[in-house]
Enzyme design. Sequence first.
Site, short mmCIF file in Angstrom:
data_model
loop_
_atom_site.label_atom_id
_atom_site.label_comp_id
_atom_site.label_asym_id
_atom_site.label_seq_id
_atom_site.Cartn_x
_atom_site.Cartn_y
_atom_site.Cartn_z
N CYS A 1 -12.75 94.29 -55.11
CA CYS A 1 -13.08 94.46 -53.70
C CYS A 1 -14.27 95.39 -53.51
O CYS A 1 -14.48 96.31 -54.29
CB CYS A 1 -11.89 95.05 -52.97
N ARG B 1 -19.75 91.99 -57.24
CA ARG B 1 -18.51 92.55 -57.79
C ARG B 1 -17.43 91.47 -57.94
O ARG B 1 -16.45 91.67 -58.63
CB ARG B 1 -18.00 93.66 -56.86
N TRP C 1 -11.13 90.69 -53.42
CA TRP C 1 -10.78 89.99 -54.66
C TRP C 1 -9.26 90.06 -54.72
O TRP C 1 -8.70 91.14 -54.95
CB TRP C 1 -11.45 90.69 -55.83
N ASN D 1 -9.76 99.15 -51.54
CA ASN D 1 -9.95 98.64 -52.91
C ASN D 1 -8.96 99.39 -53.78
O ASN D 1 -8.89 100.61 -53.73
CB ASN D 1 -11.40 98.93 -53.35
N GLY D 2 -8.16 98.66 -54.55
CA GLY D 2 -7.14 99.30 -55.39
C GLY D 2 -5.79 98.64 -55.14
O GLY D 2 -5.72 97.54 -54.58
N GLU E 1 -19.12 88.36 -78.59
CA GLU E 1 -19.82 88.55 -77.31
C GLU E 1 -20.52 87.26 -76.88
O GLU E 1 -20.50 86.90 -75.70
CB GLU E 1 -20.82 89.72 -77.47
N LYS F 1 -19.76 85.41 -73.41
CA LYS F 1 -20.81 85.15 -72.43
C LYS F 1 -20.79 83.69 -72.02
O LYS F 1 -20.88 83.34 -70.85
CB LYS F 1 -22.16 85.52 -73.07
N GLU G 1 -17.67 82.88 -69.90
CA GLU G 1 -17.71 83.54 -68.60
C GLU G 1 -18.57 82.79 -67.59
O GLU G 1 -18.18 82.63 -66.45
CB GLU G 1 -18.38 84.91 -68.75
N HIS H 1 -9.23 80.07 -92.25
CA HIS H 1 -7.82 80.40 -92.03
C HIS H 1 -7.29 79.79 -90.72
O HIS H 1 -6.28 80.25 -90.19
CB HIS H 1 -7.63 81.91 -92.04
N LYS I 1 -17.03 92.24 -61.31
CA LYS I 1 -17.95 93.05 -62.11
C LYS I 1 -17.28 94.32 -62.60
O LYS I 1 -17.50 94.75 -63.72
CB LYS I 1 -19.18 93.39 -61.25
C1 AGP Z 1 -18.85 91.37 -69.23
O1 AGP Z 1 -19.69 90.26 -69.26
C2 AGP Z 1 -17.59 91.13 -68.58
N1 AGP Z 1 -17.79 90.71 -67.23
C3 AGP Z 1 -16.44 92.08 -68.78
O2 AGP Z 1 -15.86 91.74 -69.99
C4 AGP Z 1 -16.73 93.59 -68.80
O3 AGP Z 1 -17.47 93.93 -69.92
C5 AGP Z 1 -15.40 94.37 -68.77
O4 AGP Z 1 -14.72 94.09 -67.59
C6 AGP Z 1 -15.59 95.86 -68.91
O5 AGP Z 1 -16.35 96.38 -67.86
P1 AGP Z 1 -17.00 97.80 -67.94
O6 AGP Z 1 -18.05 97.75 -69.00
O7 AGP Z 1 -17.57 98.05 -66.58
O8 AGP Z 1 -15.92 98.76 -68.30
#
Ligand code: AGP
Length: 615
Positions: free
Chosen positions: A2, A27, A75, A101-102, A486, A490, A493, A509, A610
């Site tokens: 949020c 976000r 969110w 937010n929370g 990673e 990516k 995502e 394996h 985010k």
């Molecule tokens: C990154 O592409 C992601 N959206 C996600 O995995 C992110 O790295 C993770 O939520 C951790 O966020 P932070 O680095 O703000 O702690």
Amino acid sequence: MCGIVGYVGPRNAVPLLLEGMQRLEYRGYDSAGVAVRQADGRLAVRKRVGRLANLEEALETEPLAGQLGIGHTRWATHGEPSEVNSHPHVDCAGNIAAVHNGIIENYLALRSDLEAKGHVFRSQTDTEVIPHLIEELLKDGAVSRSAAIRQALRQAQGAYALGIVFRDEPAVLYAARCGSPLIVGVGEGEQFIASDVPAILNRVKQVIYLNDGEVAELRPAGVAMAKLDGTPVQPEIKTVTLRAEAAERAGFETFMLKEIHEQPRVLRTMLETHVGKDGAVNLGEVSDLLAAEAAGLQRIVILACGTAYYAGMYGRLLLEAWAGIPCETDLGSEFRYRHPRLPERTLVVAVSQSGETADTLASVRLARRMECKVVGICNVAGSTLLRESDGGLLTQAGPEIGVASTKAFSAQLLAFALLAIRLARLRGAMDAARERELTAALARIPDGIHRVLERQDDVRRISQKYYECYNALYLGRRFNYPIALEGALKNKEISYQHAEGYAAGEMKHGPIALINEFLPVVCLCTPTADEVRDKMVSNLKEVEARKGRIIAVAAEGDATLQGLAQDVIPVPETIEEFSPLINVVALQLFAYYNAKLRGADIDKPRNLAKSVTVE
Ligand code: AGP
């Protein structure tokens, strides 16, 4: 997660709220709403499900205006994305509106208590208890509004950033924070609140970072603050050094593409800041902390989530190899519940782009209770992580707006390289000549990344062959194993193409069962000469034998790979330890073009946030 914006001042709040909400869109959100105290004395609320454009359209059809207002991008956590569950939420009489937010964890108990007292709830959210609770506390007129807010928040358990307005108090905006980020933007004759600095960067240059347990009362002329028990707090005003353009797209089609291209500059800036002319690494306050801890250090625990966790996996390899300290990496969401046993003199390194990730922060707090010193690696100045660390290393990537992390990740990799060099030097495990050699190699990385960026059209052409595949496998070894993870993250995502990252040696394996002529297998094959190179080539042969479609990230002119792979993304060579800094850029571009060709909303992938400020 949020996003919150609020305004009090002489101007019409509505366009300012919408502008801030647009800047918070990154976000991640599923609905949006505003509450505005209008000149006719009404507290009007508008909400819409879906994109902010839907709310903007509603506000064009039925305009609102007023000099006090709060806005929210939601969110969903409690209750599906719907108009009724969108914020702001109001009390029974419609006199109090709140954005949140929370998560208010004890909301069910609070709600049933309030319902028993006659309050009527409209939504399924946890947030709605807040305006009702304040309404209840104000019922007999015995306390002020700010006292009622403080009292309500003493009863609420969980995490919150809150913006609250009252119909009959047209020039006061209340804000409170516990566990979720919130800042006050201090203007001239006007004040703002926001979930983060970029939301109001073009409006104010001075901000107050609220601490947990603080409530702020914003009036056009100034800000007063108190703790939940009413003790006044002296606001600490900080000047923001970020430029507004840093949060603009600057002609790029998406923030993500812009941020991928910013990586050479980001790394150069960090190297200029932390590497002296003599080639020695200096990390400011982190160097001081390391100097005090280095000799007796027993263990290092790296804590992070998501992409930052992969940076931590890379950091672990460097710290063990160069500084000679046993090191482990753990996910924030696991560490906090695994009842960890840590030897005395354990150093925790917590990594987070946002510095607000709930699981990472909870793990840091646990480690601090166990008397560990904490180094925070973070991209946001003033973030909770940096404030709660014993030493902070600010990665200087600038605001990262694309939800998928790119430049912040490279900056984390570099931060670990610098940290490992410094620690190795402090422990006498590395001499000055080796340090100079390594920092000289690092200085060449930005140009290497440039070379990869120049080939972005070639990467796009490769993506054209694979973007329709259902699955992809990513393989790497040692320093490039975290990069395989990673790269796969990516890709899934932003393109929603299922992708698995694997240590290449693990392929036989299990995942080898997936390999057939339809499966793209992305292999990280640089550098050409290192201990694991021959093993990697053998793994590729195993893929080839099963007709897998190999896409190799390989050194320019690597003839072996040219003969083995269907497609090669050539990258310049560097030493094995730093090859991830270059290789990851090739994978970012590959994911980017897969997503673009699949027509995905690259900067705002579905369901993602985010900054993950809830568990
Ligand atoms: C990154 O592409 C992601 N959206 C996600 O995995 C992110 O790295 C993770 O939520 C951790 O966020 P932070 O680095 O703000 O702690």
